[in-house]
Design an enzyme around this catalytic site. Structure first.
Site, PDB file in Angstrom:
ATOM      1  N   ASP A 289       8.908 -43.704 -37.436  1.00  0.00           N
ATOM      2  CA  ASP A 289       9.403 -42.416 -36.929  1.00  0.00           C
ATOM      3  C   ASP A 289       9.393 -42.470 -35.398  1.00  0.00           C
ATOM      4  O   ASP A 289       8.362 -42.774 -34.792  1.00  0.00           O
ATOM      5  CB  ASP A 289       8.472 -41.301 -37.440  1.00  0.00           C
ATOM      6  CG  ASP A 289       8.998 -39.913 -37.112  1.00  0.00           C
ATOM      7  OD1 ASP A 289       8.655 -38.976 -37.841  1.00  0.00           O
ATOM      8  OD2 ASP A 289       9.725 -39.752 -36.109  1.00  0.00           O
TER       9      ASP A 289
ATOM     10  N   ASP B 173      15.964 -40.109 -37.048  1.00  0.00           N
ATOM     11  CA  ASP B 173      14.935 -40.858 -36.317  1.00  0.00           C
ATOM     12  C   ASP B 173      13.803 -41.365 -37.196  1.00  0.00           C
ATOM     13  O   ASP B 173      12.732 -41.683 -36.700  1.00  0.00           O
ATOM     14  CB  ASP B 173      14.378 -40.001 -35.169  1.00  0.00           C
ATOM     15  CG  ASP B 173      13.367 -38.984 -35.650  1.00  0.00           C
ATOM     16  OD1 ASP B 173      13.512 -38.481 -36.783  1.00  0.00           O
ATOM     17  OD2 ASP B 173      12.430 -38.702 -34.886  1.00  0.00           O
ATOM     18  N   GLU B 174      14.043 -41.441 -38.485  1.00  0.00           N
ATOM     19  CA  GLU B 174      12.992 -41.843 -39.419  1.00  0.00           C
ATOM     20  C   GLU B 174      13.569 -42.766 -40.455  1.00  0.00           C
ATOM     21  O   GLU B 174      14.710 -42.582 -40.878  1.00  0.00           O
ATOM     22  CB  GLU B 174      12.551 -40.624 -40.226  1.00  0.00           C
ATOM     23  CG  GLU B 174      11.293 -39.962 -39.827  1.00  0.00           C
ATOM     24  CD  GLU B 174      11.048 -38.795 -40.782  1.00  0.00           C
ATOM     25  OE1 GLU B 174      10.616 -39.048 -41.910  1.00  0.00           O
ATOM     26  OE2 GLU B 174      11.288 -37.659 -40.387  1.00  0.00           O
TER      27      GLU B 174
HETATM   28  N1  DCP Z   1      14.733 -31.392 -34.917  1.00  0.00           N
HETATM   29  C1  DCP Z   1      15.408 -30.176 -34.762  1.00  0.00           C
HETATM   30  N2  DCP Z   1      14.827 -28.998 -35.167  1.00  0.00           N
HETATM   31  C2  DCP Z   1      13.582 -29.014 -35.723  1.00  0.00           C
HETATM   32  C3  DCP Z   1      12.890 -30.224 -35.898  1.00  0.00           C
HETATM   33  C4  DCP Z   1      13.504 -31.414 -35.475  1.00  0.00           C
HETATM   34  O1  DCP Z   1      16.533 -30.158 -34.255  1.00  0.00           O
HETATM   35  N3  DCP Z   1      13.026 -27.853 -36.113  1.00  0.00           N
HETATM   36  C5  DCP Z   1      15.370 -32.617 -34.407  1.00  0.00           C
HETATM   37  C6  DCP Z   1      14.892 -32.887 -33.002  1.00  0.00           C
HETATM   38  C7  DCP Z   1      13.870 -33.977 -33.151  1.00  0.00           C
HETATM   39  C8  DCP Z   1      14.408 -34.739 -34.359  1.00  0.00           C
HETATM   40  O2  DCP Z   1      15.031 -33.758 -35.187  1.00  0.00           O
HETATM   41  O3  DCP Z   1      13.764 -34.784 -31.983  1.00  0.00           O
HETATM   42  C9  DCP Z   1      13.331 -35.450 -35.134  1.00  0.00           C
HETATM   43  O4  DCP Z   1      12.406 -34.509 -35.660  1.00  0.00           O
HETATM   44  P1  DCP Z   1      10.855 -34.804 -35.718  1.00  0.00           P
HETATM   45  O5  DCP Z   1      10.245 -33.786 -36.616  1.00  0.00           O
HETATM   46  O6  DCP Z   1      10.618 -36.246 -36.045  1.00  0.00           O
HETATM   47  O7  DCP Z   1      10.336 -34.465 -34.249  1.00  0.00           O
HETATM   48  P2  DCP Z   1      10.299 -35.320 -32.934  1.00  0.00           P
HETATM   49  O8  DCP Z   1      10.880 -36.678 -33.124  1.00  0.00           O
HETATM   50  O9  DCP Z   1      10.929 -34.510 -31.840  1.00  0.00           O
HETATM   51  O10 DCP Z   1       8.765 -35.409 -32.622  1.00  0.00           O
HETATM   52  P3  DCP Z   1       7.634 -36.307 -33.318  1.00  0.00           P
HETATM   53  O11 DCP Z   1       7.119 -37.198 -32.244  1.00  0.00           O
HETATM   54  O12 DCP Z   1       6.593 -35.326 -33.766  1.00  0.00           O
HETATM   55  O13 DCP Z   1       8.261 -37.050 -34.455  1.00  0.00           O
HETATM   56 CA    CA Z   2      10.260 -38.103 -34.805  1.00  0.00          CA
END
Ligand code: DCP
Ligand code: CA
Length: 388
Positions: free
Chosen positions: A9, A104-105
């Site tokens: 991730d 991203d996963e």
């Molecule tokens: N995303 C979004 N709205 C949300 C959650 C996520 O648009 N409520 C989008 C933005 C994030 C991407 O999806 O960058 C990936 O979600 P993640 O939950 O993996 O969150 P992040 O990658 O931002 O943070 P982490 O480091 O916790 O994985």
């Molecule tokens: Ca992420």
């Protein structure tokens, strides 16, 4: 033989892509989601912004109050899609058994592929290195014998983490963790389990399957199996997507038609862009609305001719929205659009004058709506943005 499953991730994905493109933003609180003066929610927050209480899903106005020094950026999906494609490309170099989950996963089954690297951890480090070198992003990786344990492990060690759960240690690892860490346990399920006196994954695991089934039906059984680290789901690429959708939750419930139409237009742009990038067209369009009291409705139409043209999609979606707004005058908290009944390759637009074909399709859609909702429901062109 035990499997070796990775869950990978990317950390603070949207934000990290922006930081990679503009190194001045590195090490600073950054929020992607849009302009804090406008309504909208946080999509991604950098790890520097998180100690201030900023997290995904929070209204931007609140994020701004909590962390006014943060840089607020609008989401730029084409950048994230490009980074995602390169990320998946890197993973595919390490094993053909890849299952992307969102942008991203991904799960990666590397059973047997770790040998040239010496160990699964060494393989994971090589993946992290390539992601860092080529994309200037960091990833967190969980390694385990099954998907659910790998996923929980990657989340536990964020950011830039690497956590391997050894064969046979899965239940000991999961046991003390709160039940909310188990994928699929939302707030409602958590509440039901809490009422049963269950707070940890270990406590859930030790219940009998009958007890959990009587409270949570089939989903409870799946949860119970995961809590016991019994998860034989394969790592496999999902089939063709059946639909493409996008939705947005507003910071404040609204009945402002102009605002709703503008948001709908953004959503149509995003969905039609994704359809075109996959060379797909949709025959069915659905507009979903969730009201302030959480009642959710969907209005759907099947088009005579499949489309991925933004203007056509917006036009049709706008009519569906209007119809819903006339039916009920309740403030709206979420609006979404779904394109489904997807059909194959994009039809070639006329070589000589693509504009003509677009106009024809728009006309067809207008005629169809006219016959469905009556002649007065549609006026062309300039009247659409001019909402009263
Ligand atoms: N995303 C979004 N709205 C949300 C959650 C996520 O648009 N409520 C989008 C933005 C994030 C991407 O999806 O960058 C990936 O979600 P993640 O939950 O993996 O969150 P992040 O990658 O931002 O943070 P982490 O480091 O916790 O994985
Ligand atoms: Ca992420």
């Amino acid at each position: 033989m035990a499997r070796c499953v990775f869950h990978i991730d990317l950390d603070a994905f949207f934000v990290s892509v922006e930081q990679a493109l503009d190194p001045k933003l590195k090490g600073k609180p950054v929020v992607v989601g849009g302009d804090p003066e406008r309504r909208g929610v946080v999509a991604s927050a950098s790890y520097e912004a998180r100690p201030f209480g900023v997290h995904a899903g929070m209204p931007l106005s609140r994020a701004h109050r909590l962390c006014p020094q943060a840089t607020f950026l609008q989401a730029n999906f084409s950048r994230y899609r490009a980074a995602s494609a390169r990320f998946m490309g890197i993973l595919a170099d390490f094993s053909p058994h890849i299952e992307p989950l969102g942008l991203d996963e991904a799960y990666l089954d590397v059973t047997g592929f770790e040998k040239p690297y010496g160990s699964p951890q060494q393989l994971a480090l090589s993946i992290k290195d390539r992601i860092h070198e080529e994309l200037k992003l960091t990833a967190s990786i969980g390694i385990a014998t099954c998907k659910v344990v790998a996923k929980i492990a990657s989340e536990l060690w964020k950011p830039n983490g690497l956590l391997e759960i050894a064969v046979g240690e899965e239940r000991d690892f999961l046991g003390p963790l709160p039940i909310a860490k188990l994928p699929g346990v939302g707030r409602k399920t958590e509440e039901i389990l809490r009422q049963m006196g269950i707070a940890t994954i270990g406590e859930l695991a030790s219940l009998s399957q009958e007890t959990i089934k009587s409270r949570l039906a089939v989903s409870g059984v799946a949860m119970h199996r995961c809590a016991n680290a019994i998860d034989d789901r394969k790592v496999e690429a999902p089939g063709e997507p059946k639909s493409i959708s996008q939705q947005i939750t507003f910071a404040r419930d609204t009945l402002d038609r102009r605002f709703l139409a503008a948001e709908l237009s953004h959503l149509c742009e995003e969905v039609s862009d994704r359809l075109r990038s996959q060379a797909k067209q949709a025959r069915c369009l659905t507009v979903r609305l969730r009201y302030a009291d959480f009642e959710t409705i969907a209005r759907q139409i099947t088009l005579q001719e499949a489309t991925n043209v933004n203007q056509v999609m917006f036009f049709v979606a706008f009519q569906l929205l209007n119809k819903a707004l006339t039916e009920k005058e309740k403030a709206i908290r979420l609006i979404g659009i779904r394109a489904s009944s997807l059909v194959g390759k994009e039809k070639q637009l006329s070589m000589f004058d693509p504009g003509v074909e677009r106009a024809e399709r728009l006309d067809k859609a207008i005629n169809q709506i006219r016959s469905k909702y009556g002649l007065t429901s549609i006026q062309r062109g300039g009247t659409i943005p001019n909402l009263g």
